[in-house]
Every structure is written in structure tokens, then in C-alpha cells.
Scaffold this active site. Sequence first.
Site, PDB file in Angstrom:
ATOM      1  N   ASP A  32       0.862  -1.079  -0.118  1.00  0.00           N
ATOM      2  CA  ASP A  32      -0.081  -0.212   0.025  1.00  0.00           C
ATOM      3  C   ASP A  32       1.077   1.191   0.446  1.00  0.00           C
ATOM      4  O   ASP A  32       1.529   1.196   0.987  1.00  0.00           O
ATOM      5  CB  ASP A  32      -0.893  -0.548   1.172  1.00  0.00           C
ATOM      6  CG  ASP A  32      -1.933   1.239   1.581  1.00  0.00           C
ATOM      7  OD1 ASP A  32      -2.950   0.793   0.671  1.00  0.00           O
ATOM      8  OD2 ASP A  32      -2.139   1.984   2.194  1.00  0.00           O
ATOM      9  N   GLU A  56       1.064  -0.338  -5.380  1.00  0.00           N
ATOM     10  CA  GLU A  56       0.418   0.576  -5.482  1.00  0.00           C
ATOM     11  C   GLU A  56       0.314   1.550  -5.401  1.00  0.00           C
ATOM     12  O   GLU A  56       0.318   2.700  -4.524  1.00  0.00           O
ATOM     13  CB  GLU A  56      -0.743   0.512  -4.522  1.00  0.00           C
ATOM     14  CG  GLU A  56      -2.219   1.010  -4.335  1.00  0.00           C
ATOM     15  CD  GLU A  56      -2.584   2.090  -3.471  1.00  0.00           C
ATOM     16  OE1 GLU A  56      -3.801   2.151  -3.667  1.00  0.00           O
ATOM     17  OE2 GLU A  56      -1.803   2.289  -2.735  1.00  0.00           O
TER      18      GLU A  56
END
Lengths: 657, 657
Positions: A377, A406
Site C-alpha cells: 500500500d 500500489e
Amino acid sequence: MVEGRSRVLIESVNPSVEQGRFPAKRIIGDIVEVEAVIFTDGHDQLRCEVHFRHESATDWSVSALTASFNDRWYGGFPVDRLGRYYFRIRAWTDPFGSWLYGITRKIEAGQDVALDLRGGAALLDERASHAGSDAQRIRLAAGALRSLSADGAGLDQVLGEDVLDLVAEHDPAEFASLSGAELEIVVEPERARHGAWYEFFPRSTGSGGSPGTFKTAASMLEHVAGLGFDVVYLPPIHPVGTTNRKGPNNALVAKPGDPGSPWAIGSPAGGHRSVNPDLGTLADFKAFVARARELGLDVAIDIAFQCSPDHPLITEHPEWFRHRADGSIAFAENPPKKYEDVVPFDFESADWRGLWDELCGTFLFWASHGITTFRVDNPHTKPFPFWEWLIPEVKRQYPEAIFLAEAFTRPALLHGLAKRGFSQSYNYFPWRNTRSEIETYLTELTSLPGREYLRPSLWTNTPDILTEYLQSGGRPAFMARFLLAATLGANYGVYGPPFELCEAAPRDPGTEEYLDSEKYQVREWDLDSPWSLKHLMQRVNAIRRGHAALRQDWNLAFLPSDNNQVLCYAKFTTDRADIVVITVNIDPHFRHGGHVELDLELFGFDAAESYVAEDLLGGGRYIWEGPRNYVELDPGTAHIFVMRQHPRTERDFENFQ
Amino acid sequence: MVEGRSRVLIESVNPSVEQGRFPAKRIIGDIVEVEAVIFTDGHDQLRCEVHFRHESATDWSVSALTASFNDRWYGGFPVDRLGRYYFRIRAWTDPFGSWLYGITRKIEAGQDVALDLRGGAALLDERASHAGSDAQRIRLAAGALRSLSADGAGLDQVLGEDVLDLVAEHDPAEFASLSGAELEIVVEPERARHGAWYEFFPRSTGSGGSPGTFKTAASMLEHVAGLGFDVVYLPPIHPVGTTNRKGPNNALVAKPGDPGSPWAIGSPAGGHRSVNPDLGTLADFKAFVARARELGLDVAIDIAFQCSPDHPLITEHPEWFRHRADGSIAFAENPPKKYEDVVPFDFESADWRGLWDELCGTFLFWASHGITTFRVDNPHTKPFPFWEWLIPEVKRQYPEAIFLAEAFTRPALLHGLAKRGFSQSYNYFPWRNTRSEIETYLTELTSLPGREYLRPSLWTNTPDILTEYLQSGGRPAFMARFLLAATLGANYGVYGPPFELCEAAPRDPGTEEYLDSEKYQVREWDLDSPWSLKHLMQRVNAIRRGHAALRQDWNLAFLPSDNNQVLCYAKFTTDRADIVVITVNIDPHFRHGGHVELDLELFGFDAAESYVAEDLLGGGRYIWEGPRNYVELDPGTAHIFVMRQHPRTERDFENFQ
């Protein structure tokens, strides 16, 4: 001062990323195709080879390069182990080869070569001095050269293949040049190159109002495997904080019973190495993973390096966090926006080294429990040197590890992370919707030099991204985006249930947030809804499994079409054994037809003969002739043609004239 | 292990050639425009600067970079001395700048910033500790911050420009990152960037059957200066060998009195550091050079590193040459071709170091006699490491030296020599004759990355190259090629008298050799011939002197034309103060007309207003409107338009609606 007689130049060695600053990426079983520009002054013949080794080997293996046009040399080597390979090029002038080239031309031109024969014999004698037990055979050839007549007749016999092999074998490679730094290849598992990902929230697999757990999620695995996906990806599975917990639709204050965002990680129940007790125990999670493996699915977990204010590390290691002037912890913010349920790590901590070790330990912990696929993330809000250290550190123990970045951010950062080791990258695909947007961006993604290190993962949607196109285009919009993602990208993903069910309502007009997002509340999904895309997903994933052309990114060609809503492209294996042509109607509202222009030369087809286009999706089978053909498609639908041309046989010519 | 808190990444620094492996080239007086991609994780503000120094300086100068789109930063530095400059980029995160950015957004959003003000004051106190005598003023500002109200009102007053300057001045640049290797710029004299060259054989400046000398050649200088050329280039001026001397038209055996090829260098009268006694003495040569200087002409000499069999070095240093099996000297050859009047040096000699020194000494010898412009014959048949060493070695003493590489060979070698220090390069221009050939090749030559190191010199012809186009096109072919060379290339050259007189007869059909070539015999030229191109040369060279746009290579744009025989292109200065548009009829046989499409946006013109195209060649002056205009040209002729658009004044609007 350098050795001035090293006269061979080696340039433009590939694969390389920024002249070796970063490794190129391959998967296990690949042949790494090597090329370089190699030349010297004058007319001397060259010998060139690639030296390569796996990081665990101390000895170099060697493979010869062969010359092509304009000083380009080509070769290759196999990579059959995970981890790092090193390679470099070695090249030198070959006096004997140059002599042989010259005398051959002179003999052809009928010149007197008596002196040349003596010169060649001297070269052989010199070579014999390096040849140990083979010296005698080389000296014999030297003697035979001296006995030839001035027209050189019989040279071929004296210098048979056996002698030439010996001469090459004992080449001292005098004044050989080496290419600069050793270049690196990171070899990853096949799943790094291709895979269909399906994201879901385990807590939304319950029924009748009871939130889901790892146990209920196990039955979801069967659904996902049935759709033909390869990887199941779960949002963070850790304990969720209660301080400043968000309520449904990002409400600033949660009501009792609201589950909070899984990305607000950490509570008295534990941090990044614990599982959320609401989902079950670590044993439950491992059972879930085992079930996935039985079904042929990999499990990817989300690693989000941020803490809820209740994370145990905040009290155990206050030095890893930033504090405000009043001594309170500094929440995450991007002024004037505040994220009060989340606290970032302070990577400028004096104990940054301890922090790095702790975070690396998180990956190693999960790897020790069988998880080696990580969706990371927001990696772009952590230092790039950290990732450049961490990923090889994890791979040293788990070379099969796969990291998906990401980073929906600016191009330099997106590429910077991929260079530093991420196996795959989220990217701007969700916002590339028109024909020129798609053609331009996918061409960029699949072209050099970026493709050496950046493997795109094409996502239709994520819990943060419900695009305008999906919001406004109805079910055909979902169909079109699914077809594009799954056939343009070797790696693609869907945030599963809402996508499958064509969920299109935004929280607020003009945002990309889902209404009643699973990020903040538990949902139940009716996967048997008639709106579901499950049959399409099943069919397309099955086609991907049957067609190697769709499981790689590098061979993609967009083809002309006279209707901008009819996108047409080909994917093919390098040997052209598998050629797939896709046409998609990207207008979710209207039926469109148009002529598309196939590139028969690219396919290796004989343009004078007919060929077969078999639609793997719709089932039609068409006999076409020439490059230009007509297609017509309902909104959001596609043809996925496999193209074949059979060589004519005698039977094809049974009509007499 | 690295310092993990150095979080700023610096990439894609330009100008650079192969990440600093080779220097980029500039001329004295340039501002080197620097750019880089610079970023960090997260949202911190950055400060970036370029550090640069001349090789003779030990201290670095510093200049700030400014941010642009997508993490690109720009800046520059002046290069006002010949020689080498070094530069690198330094960048770091700026905690105070980040704080100021954040609190400003929060104040705008009406948030409570009481704690932020205390945080900022602490940052200022920390900065004060680095600030010596300025500490007190910074601490005062810190105190003032602490006294502001929670809405931050008055922040602007407390942090006035004077305080911000102090804070920046004492920035400790903690954890600053440096770009990798120092990058290099070679700064050369202005003549390296632009010049019109004229080649002639001094021995062909005689009359009435007496061969020319340096004395008769001096009167040729007046002719060349009158045509507006900048550089006179002479084929080798050294003693010519007699062994195996070639006769007229490359006859294998010379007749008594035949002068031989000037490239067969060396006789008992001397070698590369002597002048041919038939031309005069060294004193005569120096008088010739002095006369050229009076006329504003530079003199370039030809350095051809090869020997006639009579060269003194062959007996003085037999170890620098290759010998055959019978002990005889090895002539130059490219089997089955033989060049028996020429002996190559053996760069694989055990005493290669002595040979390098001898050859370098040749350049230094002529430089000490006032010649610093060298046309180097066949540099690609000498080792590339030799040139990479030699050119900087000569420039260490003579930084004004200019080297022109005559390497009509494969692209890797052509580029390889330019990278290693040649100031200018002959290239494939003579064989680029059609519109697409010219557009493709000139675009390649003037584009990145090659233009950073390769400066093309466009030659219409040479003693070795009488192209098919010139052989077959008559006088208009010579006119067209002259116009193209002189307006496409900042550097161009003509092998003068035969070109000026449109000499077009080849020695044999299908070859590019001149009939009765000056390489092997003395010629006399009637420079007053009515066929002469002298008026055209004079006019075009005068236009070049008046238009900076024509004296640089980087700003070149080919413009659309609806007739492939009408080539149209623009050259312009970066500031658009000088814009020149050239249209050439490249068909030597027929008159052609066509519409050309000007790029008014590129020129910075207001498309709604008219503009003036003034033909500097033909004298016409046209008022045009819009991009599309018609031109019509006789075979081999051109327009050289200077383009101007004046802003409207009140007078232009005197008609009342």
C-alpha cells in the site's frame, strides 16, 4: 594508463536499465536475449561472448555471440533459477580469423598468397604455444600451410573444422575488452509475469447479518477459483484500531459495532504481524491459505506501513514516530487534509535502521507463514532507498516473493519503485478510456526501456477507484473494461464482488469513492445476481489459460480501425505459434461497426492466401482474406479471435486450373 | 550501508552522454541548460541546485534549480572558458519549507494552527543553531511565531522575505543527495559550432603549367575569403613518397614528374612534421597561414596517420610497423584491395605507447606553429582508445583545437569517434538526396541524444566523393546541394574549385572518383568561368553571417509541402529573434511549385495576423497570411526567407470599422 591495445569497444549492452544502475527482470525458464554494439577500428575480425552466472555460482558460464548488421551482436543465456544473475560481454580481435578472412579473399581474387601462408603458419605456431596437449596438432597444420603452393590451393583441407575448433579453443584472447559494470537480471517466478487477481474483503463473506471470517471466506475461494482467477488478494488482515475509527462512508465518528478501516492497523490485539480477531486466528488464516492452494489460488496480502493510534509499536517504539509540539503523536496529513485514524512512521527517525529491520521483519514473518505475494500500500510515501534495500533482503530468503506496488502517483515515482524491485505496478490504466488514451498508454507500457523493469498490472477498479466511465456506462462499461484489462494485460485485477455485480454508485457525485464502501462497513454480496459478469469472467480467464499470447506483455500491436469506438489489437508469442486479435466496442452506449486492418506480415501470414479467425468468445469462425475486414459489436462486447493460416496442401489444389 | 535518510532521488540528469561516460559539448559563452528528474517519497518540499566548476577551479559554484511539471527541475550555468567543466546536482528535503507549505494550506482552510506554530518555531530555533551571527534574527522570528494566535494571522509579517532568505541561507541541507558521477562538458571555440569550409590543393594554384606553391596559394586565399568562407582546408602538406607512387587517375605506376598522392606521406625530405619542398618551406607555409589570418580565414590541415614506404619513421622505428614473413614492410590492404603506396602504423606494437606519443607530438608540432584546426583522415582505422587519449592531451595545451573526423563508415564508429572528442564529423549527408532521406537523416543528426556530442559537418563533395546526384544533375544539382549544405548545416564544406566549377565527370562510370583527380595530378582551375557558382556562394555565405539561426544545428524543423521535390524547413534561434525558412527545389531537372505549410505557432506568430517573408536570396518580399503558401522554383534554386511579424500598432487600425 590503460592498455592501449585493448581496441574493441562494447556499447549499448542490453538488457540493461540505466547502464546497470538497476536490474532487468525476467522469469524462471526464460532465455535472456543479449545484444550489444561491438566494434573496433579497421577491418579485424572479432570474437564476442557473454559471461553469465547465478548469484550463487562463483564460476562464469560462457556463450558465444553472433554478428548481425551494423556492428550488432546477439546471443543469450538461460535463467533457470530464481534470484539474481550477473552478466557481461567480453570481446577481442582475432588475428587468426582476420588472417583467414583476408587470405580467402585473396585466393578468390587469384593473388599470390605465398607470404600470407607463411604469416598464417606463424600465427598457428604462436597459437600452439598456448595449446598444451593440442599443440602438436596445431603445429602440424602450420607445417601443412607452409607446404601449400602460392595460389593457396588446398587451404580448406589444411584448415578443416577440427583444426579451426582447436585454434578457437586455444585463443588467448589477447587484449580482450570487457563491458563496463556487470549487469543484473532478477529472476522471478512465472506468476510475476502473468496472473488474474481478485480482491475481496473477508469480512464481507458472511450472511444473514453476521460478518464474515476466514472460515466463511474459504467458501468465497471456490467462487473465485471457479471464475478462473489465479490470485486472491485480501486487504489488510490485521487488528483494526478504535481511536478515531471511521464510520460508514468515511464518517469521522464511528458508531458502536462499526468495523473501521482495515488500513487503520493495530490495536491491543496486535499490529502488522497479527490477524484481526474478528476474522479468526492465525491458524484460521493458515487454513484459508491452505484451501486456496488446494484450489490452485495464490493468496496475496496487503502490507500497509502505517499504524492506528492504538498500534503496539507506538508505545513500544515512540522514536519511530513523529510527535507534535505538545508531545502528542502526529497523524497522517496532506494539508489541509487530515487522516486522524492513521499515524505514519517517521523514516527520518535517528533509529531508522531499527525501523527498517522491524518492517522487513513483517514481510519475513508472513513469508514464514507461507505468504510470498504482497500488495504494498502506498509505497511511494516510504523512502525509495528503503524499498531498494528491503525487496532484495526479503528475496534473499524467499526468492519466490512477488511485490505489487500500489503507487497511483507521478510517473517518476511509479517507475522509480519498479526499478527498485517491485515485481508489478498498479498504473494509470483505470483512467485510460478512449482509443487514443489506451493505445498511447499501453504502447508506452510495453515498449523499451520501461518494460525491462516495470510490469504493469491493469486494474478495472479498486476500493478507492470507481471511475467515471464505470459510473456512467452501465453493465457494458464493466464488460468493456474487463475485456480490456484481461486481454491487454498479462497481469490484471478486479476488486471483485462490486465489479462482478456492476456496482456503480459513487459516494458523492464527482468522486471515485464507492457508496457504502467496504472500506468502512461490512457488505453482503449476491453473487448469483443476474447482473453478474461471472460467465464472461469465466470464459475470458479460460481463454487466457489457453493462450500464451495473452500471458505476456511485450508483443502487443494496435491495429488500424476506421471507427474510434472499435479498438483492435493483436497479441502474439514471439514465435507466432499463438496469435490473438481482439476487437472491443469501447462505447458502452451504442452498437458500432468498422473495418479493421490486420497486419498479416506481422503475423507471418501469406497475404495471398486466406486465413481463419476463430472467435473464442462468441464462437464464430470466419474465413478472411486480405488485411481489411469488417466487425460489428454490441456495447461493451468483443471478439477474441485466434488467427490461423494453414499452409496449402495438395488437396487444396484439386481443381484443375 | 547507505544513510537511509537520504531520501531524495536524482535521475535523468542532462546534458549527459551515456550517464557521464562521455562529455557533452558546448562552445564558449553558452549557458548550459541543466535538467533532472528529482523527487522523494511523500509530500516534502525539495531544494535542488547544480554545482559546477571549470577544470582549473577547485571550488564549486552553485546555482539553484527550479521545479517544473512531473518532478522535472531546470537550471543552468555559464561556460566562459575553454576546456572541461564538471557538474553535479545536489538536492534535499526542506523541513522548514514543508512546514510553511502545510501551515499555509491549513490557515487558508481556517484550521487551528496553534501547535503548528510551535512546531515551526522549533524548526527555526534549530536553524538558528547553524546560523552564527544571524542566529539572533532567526530566534526573534521563532519568538514571534510563538506569539501568533491560533488562526495564524500575521504569519506573512513574521516570515518576511528577509527572514526566509536567512533561513534558506543557513539550511544545513541535512541528508542531501548528490547525483551519481560528475558529468562533464567540453567547451570549445565558437568555430566548432559553425563554419563554412573550403578545401583546395595548393599545388593546383599555379598557372601556365607551373605547379602551385604556398606562395601562389596565398592568392587563392583572397578568392576564398571573397566567397565568404571561414576555414580553408588543405590536403596533407608533407613530403610525398616515391616508392610505388601512383600516377594520374590512380595509375599503378607513376611517370617521371607525376606528383603522387599527398596522402602517401613521407620521403627523405621528412614526414608528418615537414612540408613538401615542392610547395615551399615551413616559413612559406607560415606566411600563407599569416595571410589567411589577415583575411579572417582559419587554416585547417589534414592529419593522415599513414606512411609512404619512404617515410623516415619506417627505418627509425621499425617496431611501429608490421612486417611480412619475408621481413618486408606490410602495405595497407583491405583484401583483396591493396594500397601499395601506403603503410599503416601497427597500433598493436609492443611500443604502442611510444607510437602514441609520436603521433600526439605531430599535432602538438603543428599547433606550436599556429595550426589548431585538424581534419583527421580515416580516424576509424586507428584505435578508439588512442583518440580518447590524444584529443584531451592536445587540448590540455591547446584548448582551442578543433578536430574534424573523416570517418565515412558505419554508424557505431562515426558516433564512437564523436563521443571520444572529435569536434565535428563528416557524415552520410552526400548520399541523402531525396526529401525523405534528407528529412530523416537531418532530424536524426539534430535530435537527442546524439547532438550532445556529434556536430555534423555537411560536405557537398570531397576528393573521394563525386556523387551520382552531382554527376547526373548538371549545374542545378550543384546549386541545390550547395544550398542544402549551407542552410541545413551550421558546419558545411565544399571541395572547392571542382565544386564551384560544377566539375561532374567521374573517372569510371559507377564510381564516385573524379576524372583527372587532383589526388594524383596537378590541375589548373579557371575560377572566372561563367559556370562558376561564386555569386551564389558569396550571397549564401553572407546570409549565414547575418543570421544566427543558420549558425546553429539544434533548432531545425521540416515543414510539410505538397510536392516532394520542394523541400521546406525552418531554422530559428531559441528566442525566435531570427527565423529563417528555406524552400529548395531538389529536382535538378524541372521547375516545381507547391504549397508549403508554415508552423506559425513554432515561430511564435499570431495566426490571425499577416507576416512578412523576405527572400534574402532572390530579393522578393511577400506579405503572407496563414500557414499555407505557394512557392515555385526553377531547378536547383531556393528561397531563403527571413520571417517577421510586427505587433500591430495604432496606425494599423486607422480605418474606422
